[in-house]
Structures are given as C-alpha cells and as structure tokens.
Design a protein around this motif. Structure first.
Motif, PDB file in Angstrom:
ATOM      1  N   MET A 303      27.002  74.889  56.772  1.00 50.07           N
ATOM      2  CA  MET A 303      28.071  75.877  56.626  1.00 50.07           C
ATOM      3  C   MET A 303      29.337  75.399  57.327  1.00 50.07           C
ATOM      4  O   MET A 303      30.446  75.515  56.775  1.00 50.07           O
ATOM      5  N   LYS A 304      29.188  74.866  58.508  1.00 50.25           N
ATOM      6  CA  LYS A 304      30.347  74.370  59.251  1.00 50.25           C
ATOM      7  C   LYS A 304      31.028  73.236  58.494  1.00 50.25           C
ATOM      8  O   LYS A 304      32.260  73.212  58.360  1.00 50.25           O
ATOM      9  N   ALA A 305      30.239  72.295  57.970  1.00 54.06           N
ATOM     10  CA  ALA A 305      30.817  71.169  57.233  1.00 54.06           C
ATOM     11  C   ALA A 305      31.490  71.647  55.953  1.00 54.06           C
ATOM     12  O   ALA A 305      32.557  71.144  55.570  1.00 54.06           O
ATOM     13  N   GLY A 306      30.885  72.625  55.267  1.00 57.90           N
ATOM     14  CA  GLY A 306      31.476  73.139  54.037  1.00 57.90           C
ATOM     15  C   GLY A 306      32.822  73.794  54.278  1.00 57.90           C
ATOM     16  O   GLY A 306      33.772  73.595  53.509  1.00 57.90           O
ATOM     17  N   LEU A 307      32.942  74.559  55.351  1.00 62.24           N
ATOM     18  CA  LEU A 307      34.213  75.212  55.680  1.00 62.24           C
ATOM     19  C   LEU A 307      35.253  74.177  56.109  1.00 62.24           C
ATOM     20  O   LEU A 307      36.437  74.312  55.786  1.00 62.24           O
ATOM     21  N   ALA A 308      34.819  73.145  56.836  1.00 56.04           N
ATOM     22  CA  ALA A 308      35.750  72.095  57.258  1.00 56.04           C
ATOM     23  C   ALA A 308      36.289  71.320  56.063  1.00 56.04           C
ATOM     24  O   ALA A 308      37.466  70.940  56.035  1.00 56.04           O
ATOM     25  N   ARG A 309      35.460  71.110  55.064  1.00 55.92           N
ATOM     26  CA  ARG A 309      35.932  70.423  53.858  1.00 55.92           C
ATOM     27  C   ARG A 309      36.990  71.243  53.127  1.00 55.92           C
ATOM     28  O   ARG A 309      37.782  70.699  52.356  1.00 55.92           O
ATOM     29  N   CYS A 310      37.011  72.534  53.366  1.00 50.39           N
ATOM     30  CA  CYS A 310      38.014  73.398  52.733  1.00 50.39           C
ATOM     31  C   CYS A 310      39.325  73.424  53.508  1.00 50.39           C
ATOM     32  O   CYS A 310      40.262  74.113  53.088  1.00 50.39           O
ATOM     33  N   GLY A 311      39.392  72.711  54.642  1.00 49.90           N
ATOM     34  CA  GLY A 311      40.672  72.570  55.338  1.00 49.90           C
ATOM     35  C   GLY A 311      40.692  72.982  56.789  1.00 49.90           C
ATOM     36  O   GLY A 311      41.634  72.638  57.511  1.00 49.90           O
ATOM     37  N   LEU A 312      39.687  73.745  57.247  1.00 57.38           N
ATOM     38  CA  LEU A 312      39.657  74.123  58.646  1.00 57.38           C
ATOM     39  C   LEU A 312      39.334  72.917  59.516  1.00 57.38           C
ATOM     40  O   LEU A 312      38.686  71.967  59.069  1.00 57.38           O
ATOM     41  N   THR A 313      39.763  72.946  60.775  1.00 62.66           N
ATOM     42  CA  THR A 313      39.317  71.920  61.705  1.00 62.66           C
ATOM     43  C   THR A 313      37.845  72.166  62.013  1.00 62.66           C
ATOM     44  O   THR A 313      37.304  73.258  61.769  1.00 62.66           O
ATOM     45  N   ASP A 314      37.169  71.152  62.548  1.00 60.24           N
ATOM     46  CA  ASP A 314      35.759  71.328  62.900  1.00 60.24           C
ATOM     47  C   ASP A 314      35.589  72.481  63.884  1.00 60.24           C
ATOM     48  O   ASP A 314      34.644  73.272  63.782  1.00 60.24           O
ATOM     49  N   ALA A 315      36.506  72.581  64.845  1.00 65.19           N
ATOM     50  CA  ALA A 315      36.416  73.650  65.848  1.00 65.19           C
ATOM     51  C   ALA A 315      36.602  75.016  65.206  1.00 65.19           C
ATOM     52  O   ALA A 315      35.902  75.978  65.544  1.00 65.19           O
ATOM     53  N   GLU A 316      37.546  75.132  64.277  1.00 65.10           N
ATOM     54  CA  GLU A 316      37.782  76.415  63.603  1.00 65.10           C
ATOM     55  C   GLU A 316      36.595  76.795  62.737  1.00 65.10           C
ATOM     56  O   GLU A 316      36.181  77.964  62.711  1.00 65.10           O
ATOM     57  N   ALA A 317      36.043  75.817  62.014  1.00 63.63           N
ATOM     58  CA  ALA A 317      34.880  76.089  61.175  1.00 63.63           C
ATOM     59  C   ALA A 317      33.697  76.530  62.029  1.00 63.63           C
ATOM     60  O   ALA A 317      32.974  77.476  61.685  1.00 63.63           O
ATOM     61  N   GLY A 318      33.507  75.851  63.164  1.00 69.95           N
ATOM     62  CA  GLY A 318      32.432  76.239  64.070  1.00 69.95           C
ATOM     63  C   GLY A 318      32.650  77.631  64.628  1.00 69.95           C
ATOM     64  O   GLY A 318      31.702  78.425  64.759  1.00 69.95           O
ATOM     65  N   ALA A 319      33.897  77.969  64.947  1.00 69.60           N
ATOM     66  CA  ALA A 319      34.204  79.295  65.478  1.00 69.60           C
ATOM     67  C   ALA A 319      33.873  80.376  64.460  1.00 69.60           C
ATOM     68  O   ALA A 319      33.341  81.441  64.812  1.00 69.60           O
ATOM     69  N   MET A 320      34.175  80.124  63.187  1.00 68.13           N
ATOM     70  CA  MET A 320      33.881  81.129  62.168  1.00 68.13           C
ATOM     71  C   MET A 320      32.373  81.335  62.023  1.00 68.13           C
ATOM     72  O   MET A 320      31.886  82.474  61.990  1.00 68.13           O
ATOM     73  N   VAL A 321      31.623  80.235  61.937  1.00 68.00           N
ATOM     74  CA  VAL A 321      30.176  80.341  61.774  1.00 68.00           C
ATOM     75  C   VAL A 321      29.547  81.040  62.978  1.00 68.00           C
ATOM     76  O   VAL A 321      28.682  81.914  62.837  1.00 68.00           O
ATOM     77  N   GLU A 322      29.995  80.687  64.167  1.00 68.15           N
ATOM     78  CA  GLU A 322      29.417  81.265  65.376  1.00 68.15           C
ATOM     79  C   GLU A 322      29.806  82.735  65.547  1.00 68.15           C
ATOM     80  O   GLU A 322      28.990  83.554  65.996  1.00 68.15           O
ATOM     81  N   THR A 323      31.036  83.065  65.189  1.00 66.79           N
ATOM     82  CA  THR A 323      31.467  84.451  65.292  1.00 66.79           C
ATOM     83  C   THR A 323      30.625  85.358  64.405  1.00 66.79           C
ATOM     84  O   THR A 323      30.256  86.479  64.788  1.00 66.79           O
ATOM     85  N   TRP A 324      30.294  84.874  63.217  1.00 65.64           N
ATOM     86  CA  TRP A 324      29.605  85.703  62.237  1.00 65.64           C
ATOM     87  C   TRP A 324      28.120  85.383  62.089  1.00 65.64           C
ATOM     88  O   TRP A 324      27.463  85.914  61.191  1.00 65.64           O
ATOM     89  N   TRP A 325      27.575  84.538  62.968  1.00 64.90           N
ATOM     90  CA  TRP A 325      26.183  84.104  62.785  1.00 64.90           C
ATOM     91  C   TRP A 325      25.213  85.291  62.718  1.00 64.90           C
ATOM     92  O   TRP A 325      24.374  85.377  61.824  1.00 64.90           O
ATOM     93  N   HIS A 326      25.312  86.206  63.668  1.00 66.82           N
ATOM     94  CA  HIS A 326      24.380  87.334  63.708  1.00 66.82           C
ATOM     95  C   HIS A 326      24.467  88.154  62.424  1.00 66.82           C
ATOM     96  O   HIS A 326      23.437  88.515  61.831  1.00 66.82           O
ATOM     97  N   SER A 327      25.663  88.437  61.983  1.00 64.03           N
ATOM     98  CA  SER A 327      25.850  89.268  60.793  1.00 64.03           C
ATOM     99  C   SER A 327      25.488  88.517  59.517  1.00 64.03           C
ATOM    100  O   SER A 327      24.860  89.073  58.610  1.00 64.03           O
TER     101      SER A 327
END
Length: 419
Positions: A303-327
């Motif tokens: 998921m992190k790699a897929g979001l990063a390929r869409c333009g987010l930085t690795d840190a931003e992609a990781g932040a999104m996945v981690e923020t929403w992991w539980h949900s």
C-alpha cells in the motif's frame, strides 16, 4: 527533479515567486450494496477529533462549540437546537449523505529562506467541509432556518436545521497562512494537549510547518466533510461472491487494493497496473490471498509503495497508511481502496493556491465498502429477530459506523423480496 517541475521553477523565478511544492492525501468513504447502489447514512464518525480542531456548530466531533456562535443562535432561535453528541457528528440532522470525506491533509515543501505567505482555497462540489485545522480565514456558511418569532416560547424545532444532501450543495474553505522556513520549522511547537495518535502520525518532520492568520501552527492543513456524489468506481458482487469493479470516473485509476477480513482472518490482492477509464475487472474470492491474522507487513509495504508511485513521498505515503491502518485494515468486511484519477479529485475538490506551487500532488483514495450477498442475507434474517435475539441487530443499526447504510440496504432487500 521532474521536467515539469523544472519548467515551473524557471517560470516562477522569472516572476519572482517563491518556490514550494504542495502534496495532499485523503479518503472518500462510501458503502454500496452488492448490487452497486451507493447507500446513505455515512454521517457517523469512527473516532473523535482532538478538541482543538474547528467545526461548524452542530457538526462537531469532539470539539466544543463556538460559544459566540452558540449565543447568537440561542438568541435567534430560543435553543441551540443542534447540541453536540459524543458519537459521530453533532446533532444537526443530516440526510442523503453517501460520501464521508476523511482527513485530507495538505503538506508544503520549501527551501526558501523566508516564510511564504500563501492563500489556499478548496471547494467541495456536493458536500460541506465540516471540520478543519488550523483556523480558516473564510469559506462556506451553513444554511440556517428562519429565526423564531417567539424564541422563548416557540424555539426553532430540530427538524428545521436538517441539511439535505439530496439537494445540490457546494462547500468551501479558505486559509491565509505562512509556510515557515526549514530553519523555523524545527523550532515551532506543534505539540498540543489532546493530540491523538492519528493526528500525530500525519505529521512529517521533512515538511514545512504552517501558521494561520490567528497564530495556530501545525505540520499540515487538515479538513473533513460529508456529502453526496458518485466518486466513479462501481462495485458489485454477484451470487457466486465474485467482486466486479467498473471504472466510471472518466479517467484512469492508477492503483487499487481489494481487501477483506472474514472471521478475523485477512486476505487481499492489489492491481499495480490500475484500471483504465471505462474498464472493468472481476475478482473472485480465490484471488484474495490469505494472510495470518494481525499486522501484515506485505500489505503495509504494498500500500505504501502504491501510494508513493502516485506521487507522494515515501514518508507521506507511510503517514497515510499508518494514520488509517486501524480503520482500513483491522475492521471486518470487504473493501476496495483505489486512487482517484487526478481530474476527478480536481473536479470534486477544486484547489486554488496563491502564489502558485511549482508542483501539486493530490492522492485521494476511494475507500469503497462493499456488502457481500451472503452478509446481506445474514443481516436480513437478523432484522427479523425479536426480544433479546434482536440486540445484535439493534446495536449494529444504532451504533455501528455503517449501521444506517446497512439498515437502508436491508430495507431495500425486504421490499424486493415482498414483490
């Protein structure tokens, strides 16, 4: 640096504009029946926001209402009429909500040695921007019923405050901010008593802090909302439980993941090639690969790699996945995560920033909750229970985040079976 960014860099230098990049991520959540019908009732929240966040009165989610606004309403209407509640949004009645816009955050990247004064405007075609931080400088004003002719003895009834999203609606928000420099950012205190885990996970040390016109500071701009529109991915499940996806967005979906938790066990698959506009794919249950219960590192990395390929930085992609992991990945049910085409995002959430950014990246993820036929049958049977046997169904309808949508679907099934 990308060629387009270089061209913009030279262009902005020629006009003496400061150089910065703007990156954004967020989620549009929907629920659909197995027949693909988008269901309403998505005004319920999953988790409360920190108390320092701002909201329209009556749409709070863990915040205290604006007392000056509350006093004005009381004087005109004889009652607040829309008191806050612990579960979900404040008690202002909402109807027709088929989309929950969750936690878009906007980051800024700049190496300028002086703060950049910027104006940011975001529209919301089909919905209201209900919560935000830091404090906005402008934006929509929610419609208000006519004042009572006798506030003391005839207060405005609660029903008069209903926001009906079956009617067209356009929300908006504006910020007047300073984008702080790389030297100022580390010295800026972003800590706030009441910070939640999700709020903290969204912060990134490599981004520039922002300061609003009233002095509030944060590592990003945050907003949320509710509304009614079709994001464009039709999801259906046929009688043999095969998931079908049809891209009606008008653009290419660059990445998607189908995910499910059944009896505590998770299974998933990803489509790294995405889905072309007008295209469709079918995903039988056998295509969902099983994972042991608990945290899935392969899923996290994918998921992190897929979001990063869409333009987010690795840190931003990781932040999104981690923020929403539980949900995203710990709640039972079938769901599809898919990145909206940029043109769809820009149409639903038109963005205007001044001075213009050298690069804008917007990665909005559709979270499509999909009801399987076998689960719909279970709920239909449960809805007929009485006495103590009805407790599970009643709790689902009254307390579950998607309980109202499930109830709507069961009513539709009940009607179709009685024909």
């Amino acid at each position: 640096m990308k060629t387009s960014a270089l061209l913009l860099l030279f262009s902005t230098a020629a006009h003496a504009w400061p150089i910065y990049q703007l990156h954004e991520w967020g989620t549009f959540t929907t629920v659909s029946g197995s027949d693909g019908t988008l269901l309403s009732g998505l005004e319920r929240e999953e988790e409360t926001l920190p108390a320092f966040a701002h909201a329209h009165i009556g749409l709070e989610n863990g915040q205290f209402p604006d007392m000056a606004e509350a006093s004005r309403i009381y004087q005109k209407h004889g009652t607040l009429g829309i008191p806050s509640s612990f579960k979900g949004l404040g008690k202002r009645p909402l109807t027709g909500v088929t989309v929950k816009m969750e936690t878009p955050v906007i980051y800024f990247h700049s190496n300028e040695n002086a703060p950049i004064h910027a104006k940011v405007k975001v529209g919301f075609n089909g919905g209201t921007i209900s919560q935000w931080y830091p404090q906005r400088s402008g934006g929509e004003t929610l419609p208000e019923p006519a004042p009572s002719s006798d506030p003391t003895n005839k207060p405005t009834p609660l029903s008069a405050w209903t926001l009906d999203f079956n009617k067209s609606y356009q929300g908006a928000i504006e910020w007047d901010i300073d984008i702080l420099t790389p030297d100022q950012t580390p010295d800026t205190v972003l800590f706030k008593p009441g910070d939640s885990l999700g709020w903290l996970r969204a912060r990134q040390p490599v981004t520039n802090a922002v300061r609003s016109s009233n002095g509030e500071t944060e590592g990003y701009l945050f907003y949320r909302g509710v509304g009614r529109f079709d994001p464009g991915l039709k999801t259906t499940v046929n009688a043999d439980e095969t998931l079908h996806l049809e891209n009606n967005t008008g653009g290419r979906i660059p990445y998607l993941v189908a995910f499910e938790i059944v009896d505590g066990k998770l299974r998933w698959t990803e489509k790294t090639s995405g889905l072309d506009g007008g295209g469709s794919i079918s995903i039988p249950e056998s295509d969902l690969k099983d994972e042991p219960a608990g945290f899935s590192e392969p899923l996290y990395r994918a998921m992190k790699a897929g979001l990063a390929r869409c333009g987010l930085t690795d840190a931003e992609a990781g932040a999104m996945v981690e923020t929403w992991w539980h949900s995203y990945f710990e709640a039972p049910g079938l769901r599809v995560f898919w990145v909206l085409p940029r043109e769809t995002t820009d149409r639903v959430l038109p963005l205007d920033v001044s001075p213009p950014a050298a690069e804008i990246v917007r990665v909005l993820v559709g979270r499509s909750e999909v009801l399987r036929p076998r689960k719909e049958k279970e709920w239909l049977a449960a809805s007929h229970k009485t006495g103590e046997e009805a407790n599970t169904w009643n709790y689902l309808v009254q307390a579950d985040r998607f309980g109202l949508a499930i109830k709507e679907r069961v009513k539709a099934l009940e009607k179709s079976t009685s024909l």
